[in-house]
Scaffold this active site. Structure first.
Site, PDB file in Angstrom:
ATOM      1  N   ASP A 550       0.780  -1.302  -0.020  1.00 41.21           N
ATOM      2  CA  ASP A 550      -0.096   0.024  -0.051  1.00 41.21           C
ATOM      3  C   ASP A 550       0.912   1.113   0.029  1.00 41.21           C
ATOM      4  O   ASP A 550       2.012   1.251   0.001  1.00 41.21           O
ATOM      5  CB  ASP A 550      -0.755  -0.171   1.238  1.00 41.21           C
ATOM      6  CG  ASP A 550      -2.041   0.853   1.350  1.00 41.21           C
ATOM      7  OD1 ASP A 550      -2.294   1.571   0.456  1.00 41.21           O
ATOM      8  OD2 ASP A 550      -2.488   1.149   2.347  1.00 41.21           O
ATOM      9  N   ASP A 626      -9.154   4.224  -2.158  1.00 35.66           N
ATOM     10  CA  ASP A 626     -10.031   4.470  -1.370  1.00 35.66           C
ATOM     11  C   ASP A 626     -11.276   4.982  -1.795  1.00 35.66           C
ATOM     12  O   ASP A 626     -11.269   6.530  -1.731  1.00 35.66           O
ATOM     13  CB  ASP A 626      -9.366   5.527  -0.240  1.00 35.66           C
ATOM     14  CG  ASP A 626      -8.119   4.949   0.670  1.00 35.66           C
ATOM     15  OD1 ASP A 626      -7.981   3.600   0.380  1.00 35.66           O
ATOM     16  OD2 ASP A 626      -7.313   5.630   1.208  1.00 35.66           O
TER      17      ASP A 626
HETATM   18  C1  NOJ Z   1      -4.804   3.263   2.536  1.00 32.99           C
HETATM   19  C2  NOJ Z   1      -5.265   2.295   1.831  1.00 32.99           C
HETATM   20  O1  NOJ Z   1      -5.616   2.618   0.479  1.00 32.99           O
HETATM   21  C3  NOJ Z   1      -6.327   1.434   2.576  1.00 32.99           C
HETATM   22  O2  NOJ Z   1      -6.842   0.333   1.781  1.00 32.99           O
HETATM   23  C4  NOJ Z   1      -5.713   0.917   3.795  1.00 32.99           C
HETATM   24  O3  NOJ Z   1      -6.608   0.186   4.605  1.00 32.99           O
HETATM   25  C5  NOJ Z   1      -4.991   2.149   4.592  1.00 32.99           C
HETATM   26  N1  NOJ Z   1      -4.187   2.921   4.037  1.00 32.99           N
HETATM   27  C6  NOJ Z   1      -4.429   1.646   5.726  1.00 32.99           C
HETATM   28  O4  NOJ Z   1      -3.416   0.650   5.498  1.00 32.99           O
END
Ligand code: NOJ
Length: 934
Positions: A550, A626
């Site tokens: 990520d 997201d």
């Molecule tokens: C951002 C990511 O896009 C999301 O999917 C993840 O849960 C969070 N970071 C925390 O790691």
């Protein structure tokens, strides 16, 4: 610590980072640069406007020096020098003809002040390039012609420099048609002669010369200053697609599949499409703003042909798209842009019904060299093959990874994981993978476990493994700066971090607080990173553990646009600016290498990455980041995943049910119903969301969601076959309609329905309260509802019922789909289950015989026979034949060990014309059988 950032919409956003190391609440909607606040973008649009304002007097200052043209390597390669006649700067032009209807065009500065970044190809290209000799070359005074074969050719004009790519003597792609080609040569501040743009001829196209100059040597954005030690160094080119109304590609944007115009035109954007990988938390829809990944490939498509270009440059890139229409046929695209500027971009009231006669694009990258591949197609599937034969085959994923993934930010501890795992079983919902987000670590120190929550990680992995399930853990590229952390100490000592211009490690803020970022362009750092996954290094991990990368844009909480400042320095002295869009893929690559190499016999790794670039398909899937739990984001996931797919990245998905906010139960259900037809099928939600594992939701939503997930599992044999085909040919599993029906014009703008493979048409339901929907059924085909087998023969738009329990999906006549219909707990558990085959007839079927043919290229080779041996038990337990008009009297099985034949039991549904043949129990390995329906 409290940071205040304003979003591009001037909304006030709050970044609250509470207590490092425990709960992190970070709502980032960073302010974004626009073209007007990005020096090289502003300058290149201004350059275009300046040329445009000259109307018919416009001409490019770049010319080929006539006697410099040289053919070599069996004429597959042409070299020439280009001069900018305004300032006498020389450039090199290299054109290479490659196999499979592909050409490469490279332009670099001939004697640059220092080397321009041209190290991108070894990261991006995967296969050796295979030059081929053209059938004919003709070196003339004004133009040089290279004929690839009888139909395809390219013509290089010298004065001014222009390139035409022709099919049947008609140009399909033109470089520098509008004279926007522009390379900012390297210079020192001392010898820089201001005023790249001539004095504007009309106040309507007036450029602010001060503004043009002001960003050349340093550029300010919000609180950051980019010192730009190399000054201006952008490269730009206009690429026209005469006769094409539709262009596609250049992910990732939350935008249409059929790309919109960006400088005037109906419903146009005000900004160019931008490729600049960034953490796009809670992204807006229907914008050309950049998201997490960048793939600079574009298709132009019309009824008779598709062509493509791949702009291989990993620095920040912007792309303007405009179209010419029949009404203003005489007004070339160039004068049109001037006109539109006069009246304000995007406010154009022009009627879209006027026929589009061509599409023009204008590409500009911040630095590096010009390196473009041209694909002659002629079909969309040819282009994706031509493209992946350069950038690498999409990875063949392990079977478990195409099942259902259950994720949440964060599952708290071992007990919770096991409880969820058991609950899936108790509620008879299959799943394959459970995910651990950042809190499984010891204080965001990757390659460690939080021993309070996960006291015995191997025990947990073993329990999951015993059920045939996997665990995926997250690992990000930022390394906490702490001397108590081995990884930090090692990387720091070995110089594996990206540097600031002063030579110190670059330090900024991410989840762990002050962090540094691994430099995955450094070969030693790659090997070091890969070794971290070895079981004796990352102790308490087993083969059961798979990976999630990520934040690899890279995401930097206190950086401009939430990413890295461009002046930071990579291995070899290259600025981050030069390769920003590559960074995420390089991390993905290093991780996939580590997972592959941790076992003595390398195994196919599963690594999900958020950031991507051309070539990421070699390492694993990506997702759309997201998103928000609303209907708009659900609808947007279709064109986004389709665009990734045609851009060589077929394995992608969106957070099912939406990451941010709470979905209504209807939205929740519809999201799963679509998710089963998307390649990467993972539910994910933010830490503050209500728990929403599918067994927790109320009825009837739970039953409907369970049914949808079961349908995905039943279809896994089909998906797996499609993944294999994608690996072999690049053709994505989830396809835009135009990809499968390239001659059917109404489908060129269709993005609300799609094909899974060539056999299933899916119509997602993306509006609240829908009970029916409109589906476009392509001509000359018969379509069968996959649940009822009801047959639709009317082409064009048809309204179909779509109550909440219905997922409109149709099997195309002339196809056979393999299913595994026995409900199981996971993909793994289904591996040896028998198949059900559903054969959908066209009107033209003959012979009444169902037979088996091996498609293996070498069925008697060791690989095939070994595999066949281990899969002896695989049989077909049921065959359904759809569209059989009359009830047969017999279904007879013929096979070597059956004399003379065996009558098989069957049922016939005379309403829908469905014949179900039971228990043939024939082998899928030994094909010496056939079933005759009489
Ligand atoms: C951002 C990511 O896009 C999301 O999917 C993840 O849960 C969070 N970071 C925390 O790691």
């Amino acid at each position: 610590m409290l940071l205040n950032l304003t979003s591009h919409r001037a909304t006030l956003c709050l970044v609250t980072i509470l207590m490092w190391g425990t709960m992190v609440d970070c709502l980032i909607k960073a302010k974004l640069r626009t073209c007007g606040t990005t020096g090289f973008c502003y300058r290149n649009r201004a350059f275009a406007d300046d040329i445009t304002s000259l109307g018919t007097d416009a001409h490019s200052p770049y010319t080929i020096i006539q006697d410099s043209i040289l053919f070599s390597e069996g004429n597959s390669h042409l070299h020439a020098d280009i001069e900018n006649t305004n300032n006498k700067i020389l450039f090199t032009l290299d054109v290479t003809i490659l196999q499979d209807n592909t050409a490469r065009v490279q332009i670099n500065e001939k004697t640059p002040l220092h080397q321009r970044y041209d190290d991108h190809a070894r990261h991006t290209l995967d296969n050796p390039l295979r030059p081929v000799s053209p059938s004919q070359v003709q070196k003339g005074g004004e133009k040089t012609m290279i004929a690839l074969d009888d139909t395809r050719a390219l013509v290089i004009y010298s004065q001014p420099f222009k390139m035409e790519f022709l099919v049947d003597n008609v140009p399909v792609i033109i470089f520098n048609d509008r004279s926007f080609f522009n390379i900012e040569h390297l210079r020192t501040k001392a010898n820089h002669k201001p005023k790249m743009i001539k004095e504007p001829s009309s106040p309507d196209v007036m450029q602010d010369t001060t503004k043009l100059e002001s960003t050349m040597w340093a550029e300010r954005f919000v609180n950051w200053t980019d010192p730009k030690p190399n000054g201006p160094e952008s490269i730009a080119l206009d690429i026209s697609f005469p006769g094409f109304s539709h262009v596609y590609g250049i992910p990732s944007h939350a935008s249409n599949l059929d790309l919109k115009e960006t400088r005037g035109g109906p419903n146009a954007y005000l900004e160019p499409y931008r490729l600049f990988n960034r953490d796009a938390y809670m992204y807006d829809l229907d914008t050309p703003f950049p998201l997490y990944g960048s793939v600079p490939i574009m298709y132009a498509h019309r009824k008779d042909i598709s062509v493509g270009v791949f702009w291989m440059n990993p620095s920040e890139t912007w792309i303007d798209v405009t179209k010419t229409r029949s009404k203003d046929k005489k007004a070339s695209s160039t004068s049109k842009t001037a006109l539109h500027k006069m009246f304000g971009y995007g406010n154009d009231k022009m009627d879209d019904s006027t026929a589009v006669t061509g599409t023009q694009t204008h590409w500009f990258s911040e630095s590096g060299v010009l390196d473009i591949f041209v694909f002659f197609g002629p079909t969309p599937k040819d282009i994706v093959r031509q493209y992946v034969s350069l950038t690498g085959a999409p990875m063949m994923p392990p079977l478990f990874s195409i099942g259902y993934h259950q994720c949440r930010y964060n599952y708290g501890d071992e007990e919770e994981i096991l409880d969820i795992d058991n609950s899936f079983d108790k509620n008879e919902i299959p799943y394959d993978v459970i995910w651990l987000d950042v809190d499984y670590t010891d204080g965001y120190k990757y390659f460690t476990w939080n021993k309070t929550s996960f006291p015995d990680p191997l025990r947990l992995q073993k329990q999951l493994e015993d059920k045939g399930r996997k665990i995926v853990i997250i690992i990000d590229p930022h390394i906490k700066r702490s001397n108590a952390y081995r990884l930090y100490r090692e990387a720091e000592r070995a110089d594996y971090f990206i540097k600031s211009p002063s030579g110190d490690d670059f330090v900024a803020v991410s989840w762990p607080g002050p962090s540094s970022w691994v430099d995955y362009t450094n070969p030693n750092a790659i090997n070091w990173w890969a070794r971290q996954f070895a079981f004796d290094s990352f102790t308490e991990t087993s083969e059961n553990v798979q990976l999630w990368n990520d934040m690899n844009e890279p995401s930097i909480f206190n950086g401009p646009e939430t990413t890295m400042e461009k002046q930071m320095v990579h291995f070899g002295g290259w600025e981050h600016r030069d390769l920003h869009n590559l960074y995420g893929m390089l991390m993905h690559r290093a991780t996939a290498k580590g997972i592959r190499e941790r076992t003595a016999i390398p195994k196919r790794p599963f690594v999900l990455a958020r950031s991507f670039y051309a070539g990421s398909q070699r390492y694993g899937p990506v997702w759309t980041g997201d998103n928000i739990a609303d209907w708009g984001h659900l609808a947007a996931s279709t064109p986004m995943i389709l665009t990734n797919g045609i851009s060589g990245i077929p394995f992608s998905g969106a957070d099912i049910t939406g990451f941010i906010h709470e979905p209504s139960m209807e939205l929740f259900t519809r999201w799963y119903q679509i998710g089963i037809y998307q390649p990467f099928f993972r539910a994910h939600s933010r830490y503050d969301s209500e728990y929403r594992e599918p067994y927790l939701v109320a009825e009837p939503f739970q039953t409907l969601t369970r049914a949808a997930i079961h349908r995905r599992y039943a279809l896994l044999p089909y998906w797996y076959t499609l993944f294999y085909n994608a690996y072999r040919t690049g053709t994505p599993m989830m396809r835009p309609m135009f990809f499968e029906f390239p001659e059917e014009e109404p489908l060129f703008t269709e993005e609300d329905q799609f094909m899974v493979g060539d056999a299933i048409l899916v119509k997602p339901i993306t509006t609240e309260g829908a009970v029916s929907t409109n589906v476009y059924f392509p001509r000359n085909e018969i379509w069968y509802d996959v649940e009822t087998y009801f047959c639709i023969t009317t082409p064009g738009h048809t309204t179909v019922a779509a109550p909440l329990e219905k997922i409109p999906a149709y099997q195309r006549g002339g196809t056979i789909i393999p299913y595994r219909e026995r409900p199981r707990r996971s993909a793994n558990a289904m591996q040896l289950d028998p198949f059900t085959l559903v054969a959908a007839l066209t009107t033209k079927y003959t012979n009444n015989t169902f037979s088996c043919v091996s498609l293996h290229e070498d069925p008697t080779g060791t690989d095939a026979t070994d595999f066949a041996q281990s899969h002896q038990v695989l049989t077909i337990e049921r065959i359904r034949i759809l569209g059989l008009k009359t009830q047969p009297t017999h279904a007879r099985l013929y096979a070597p060990d059956i004399r003379p034949y065996k009558d098989l039991p069957f049922d016939y549904d005379n309403i829908n014309g469905v014949l179900s043949v039971g228990k043939p129990n024939v082998s899928v390995i030994d094909c010496r059988w056939s079933i005759v329906v009489v």
